[in-house]
Design an enzyme around this catalytic site. Sequence first.
Site, mmCIF file in Angstrom:
data_model
loop_
_atom_site.group_PDB
_atom_site.id
_atom_site.type_symbol
_atom_site.label_atom_id
_atom_site.label_comp_id
_atom_site.label_asym_id
_atom_site.label_seq_id
_atom_site.Cartn_x
_atom_site.Cartn_y
_atom_site.Cartn_z
ATOM 1 N N LYS A 92 35.746 100.474 66.288
ATOM 2 C CA LYS A 92 34.855 100.772 67.413
ATOM 3 C C LYS A 92 33.712 99.764 67.481
ATOM 4 O O LYS A 92 33.414 99.200 68.519
ATOM 5 C CB LYS A 92 34.323 102.203 67.254
ATOM 6 C CG LYS A 92 33.413 102.653 68.362
ATOM 7 C CD LYS A 92 33.026 104.124 68.168
ATOM 8 C CE LYS A 92 31.900 104.508 69.097
ATOM 9 N NZ LYS A 92 31.482 105.911 68.945
ATOM 10 N N GLU A 106 34.906 96.641 55.660
ATOM 11 C CA GLU A 106 36.291 96.689 55.181
ATOM 12 C C GLU A 106 37.250 96.110 56.218
ATOM 13 O O GLU A 106 38.132 95.302 55.904
ATOM 14 C CB GLU A 106 36.714 98.141 54.874
ATOM 15 C CG GLU A 106 36.016 98.776 53.690
ATOM 16 C CD GLU A 106 34.734 99.504 54.068
ATOM 17 O OE1 GLU A 106 34.102 99.130 55.099
ATOM 18 O OE2 GLU A 106 34.342 100.428 53.341
ATOM 19 N N GLY A 132 34.301 108.171 66.344
ATOM 20 C CA GLY A 132 35.426 107.622 65.569
ATOM 21 C C GLY A 132 36.442 108.682 65.190
ATOM 22 O O GLY A 132 37.653 108.506 65.380
ATOM 23 N N ARG A 133 35.967 109.798 64.661
ATOM 24 C CA ARG A 133 36.904 110.829 64.192
ATOM 25 C C ARG A 133 37.524 111.617 65.337
ATOM 26 O O ARG A 133 38.339 112.513 65.103
ATOM 27 C CB ARG A 133 36.203 111.748 63.196
ATOM 28 C CG ARG A 133 34.932 112.395 63.707
ATOM 29 C CD ARG A 133 34.128 112.998 62.555
ATOM 30 N NE ARG A 133 32.810 113.466 62.955
ATOM 31 C CZ ARG A 133 31.726 112.692 63.035
ATOM 32 N NH1 ARG A 133 31.825 111.400 62.778
ATOM 33 N NH2 ARG A 133 30.562 113.200 63.370
ATOM 34 N N GLU A 186 32.870 115.277 58.087
ATOM 35 C CA GLU A 186 31.940 114.308 58.661
ATOM 36 C C GLU A 186 31.186 114.960 59.829
ATOM 37 O O GLU A 186 30.017 114.660 60.076
ATOM 38 C CB GLU A 186 32.689 113.059 59.138
ATOM 39 C CG GLU A 186 31.814 111.824 59.202
ATOM 40 C CD GLU A 186 32.593 110.542 59.436
ATOM 41 O OE1 GLU A 186 32.274 109.547 58.778
ATOM 42 O OE2 GLU A 186 33.507 110.523 60.264
ATOM 43 N N HIS A 198 53.494 124.847 43.628
ATOM 44 C CA HIS A 198 53.853 124.575 42.238
ATOM 45 C C HIS A 198 52.699 123.959 41.472
ATOM 46 O O HIS A 198 52.885 123.424 40.384
ATOM 47 C CB HIS A 198 55.093 123.679 42.186
ATOM 48 C CG HIS A 198 56.276 124.348 42.811
ATOM 49 N ND1 HIS A 198 57.160 125.110 42.095
ATOM 50 C CD2 HIS A 198 56.656 124.434 44.106
ATOM 51 C CE1 HIS A 198 58.073 125.612 42.921
ATOM 52 N NE2 HIS A 198 57.780 125.221 44.156
ATOM 53 N N LYS A 220 27.442 102.441 54.212
ATOM 54 C CA LYS A 220 27.796 101.112 54.725
ATOM 55 C C LYS A 220 26.701 100.102 54.353
ATOM 56 O O LYS A 220 26.978 98.956 54.027
ATOM 57 C CB LYS A 220 27.955 101.141 56.245
ATOM 58 C CG LYS A 220 29.207 101.878 56.730
ATOM 59 C CD LYS A 220 29.429 101.671 58.233
ATOM 60 C CE LYS A 220 30.581 102.523 58.732
ATOM 61 N NZ LYS A 220 30.944 102.315 60.136
HETATM 62 C C1 G6Q Z 1 33.905 108.339 62.375
HETATM 63 C C2 G6Q Z 1 33.017 107.561 61.519
HETATM 64 C C3 G6Q Z 1 33.690 106.515 60.677
HETATM 65 C C4 G6Q Z 1 34.209 105.311 61.448
HETATM 66 C C5 G6Q Z 1 34.554 104.196 60.471
HETATM 67 C C6 G6Q Z 1 35.101 102.972 61.155
HETATM 68 O O1 G6Q Z 1 33.547 109.254 63.097
HETATM 69 O O2 G6Q Z 1 31.986 107.030 62.268
HETATM 70 O O3 G6Q Z 1 34.762 107.041 59.932
HETATM 71 O O4 G6Q Z 1 35.308 105.656 62.220
HETATM 72 O O5 G6Q Z 1 33.429 103.878 59.714
HETATM 73 O O6 G6Q Z 1 34.191 102.479 62.096
HETATM 74 P P1 G6Q Z 1 34.642 101.373 63.118
HETATM 75 O O7 G6Q Z 1 35.717 101.934 63.992
HETATM 76 O O8 G6Q Z 1 33.406 101.007 63.897
HETATM 77 O O9 G6Q Z 1 35.173 100.207 62.311
#
Ligand code: G6Q
Length: 515
Positions: free
Chosen positions: A179, A185, A240-241, A326, A357, A477
Amino acid sequence: QFADDPKRSERFSLEAAGLFLDYSKNRITDETIRLLLDLARARKVAERRDAMFAGEKINVSEGRAVLHVALRAERGERYLADGKDVVPDVHAVLDQMAAFSDQVRSGAWKGHSGKRIRNIINVGIGGSYLGPEMAFRALRTFADPSLTVRFVANVDGADFAKATQGLDPHETLFIIASKTFTTLETMTNAAAARKWVLDAIRAEQGIARHFVALSTNAEAVRAFGIDAANMFGFWDWVGGRYSMDSAIGLSTMIAVGPDNFRALLAGFHAMDQHFRTAPLERNMPALMGLLTVWYNNFFGAQTLGVMPYAADLARFPAYLQQLQMESNGKHVDLAGKPLDVQTGPVIWGEPGTDGQHSFYQLIHQGTKLIPCDLIGFCRPLSPLADQHDLLMANLIAQAEALAFGKTAEELAAEGSHPAQTPFRVCEGNRPTNVILAEQLTPHALGGLVALYEHSVFTQGAIWGIDSFDQWGVELGKALAKRIIPELAHGAEPALAHDSSTNALIRRYRSLRGMA
Ligand code: G6Q
């Protein structure tokens, strides 16, 4: 309760969007539900829901609207963000995704050297990874078997090595999903991917055939070297989520095809409509959210187990961990004031029957109360003799055993050795929700995800928190950025952390031969 009321299961169950929820095996009476509904009214759950659908900026700490429901709106519906109808833009991106997916699936989209694309690698983390990976695994049987779809999330080089193992760069398309397009990463893995492709194709201009981006940050995408024509956009009102049904779902769409992706969106939409219009007392996500609050705040339950009786939903608990924890792992209310009530529970789970199990022992006989959601599908996608009956018999039997347990008298009647009886007694009264659908189709998956999204929303509304920010994640981050240069080769830098952090940095440097 069941003995006193033969209609209990009928009264405490309902259907919506192709899903059936049996919540009769909970520690509830009519009065419980009445009081929980009073609580929902007092906390204005319906008003807050309407505010979300109306595009109000209910993500107060970031000043943003929360409109993931618009991602699955039908053409012609209207959802307003800042007074502008966003649905035409949503469909423009969906059409762009469909056209691109068709090109990849048909073989018309070729790599730089003219070879057909056979491998798709999604590079992304958190919300830009968990949903797509979960959905790809869940919809495995709908996917084009000639395409290999893999995911790189972790900055550990092992993740990249594993995802690219055995693949030909000439036949590989990377989807850089971010996003912000700034996440450490993802940007690091994207750079590794760029090098991996360039080492093979040896032509900068060929990058456009092997990289596309999913992002809200067009400028950063261009700076990375990805053609704006190969960028699929979304908007700041998509968290994001909550983004697996936005452009972030491109890997899902390429794998299962645009029609199946639309069926997934239709499943989401059906549950959205139910959540939006059903009265709270017959509203599946609202009731599930209230039951979570019930155990979390009135019984002190710390966790909620989610056990899909479907091997293809193996990553669903991990997906829900982010969605729930989150969203609702918060310590202040909407005004920024500290809360004096417990918020989001810990979410965890594994597919049944595997969990039976191992950790089910603690759920049956441990000292902790662990409410569980058991999720099953009636018609198998991979039928194998009578194995599906065995799977579903286990789901139904576990819900029964958790509720009714086993008494000393029953054990005695079965001939249990008296010395063993206390160890074998199961008290029962362990709560479960059972969620059933006909089959694990794209439509059912969409409905299931939306069910949990809106359950999470309901919980957040009761607690009066911002379910749509994630400042704790942002902190993480920022922290690593300070330590990264301290781990670099060269003389030891001046370390000004606490003694533990300093010692860990020194040990790392020493074992890497830097001290
Ligand atoms: C989701 C969070 C987090 C995010 C990641 C990746 O709600 O904000 O999990 O999706 O940190 O972020 P980017 O899509 O910006 O790389």
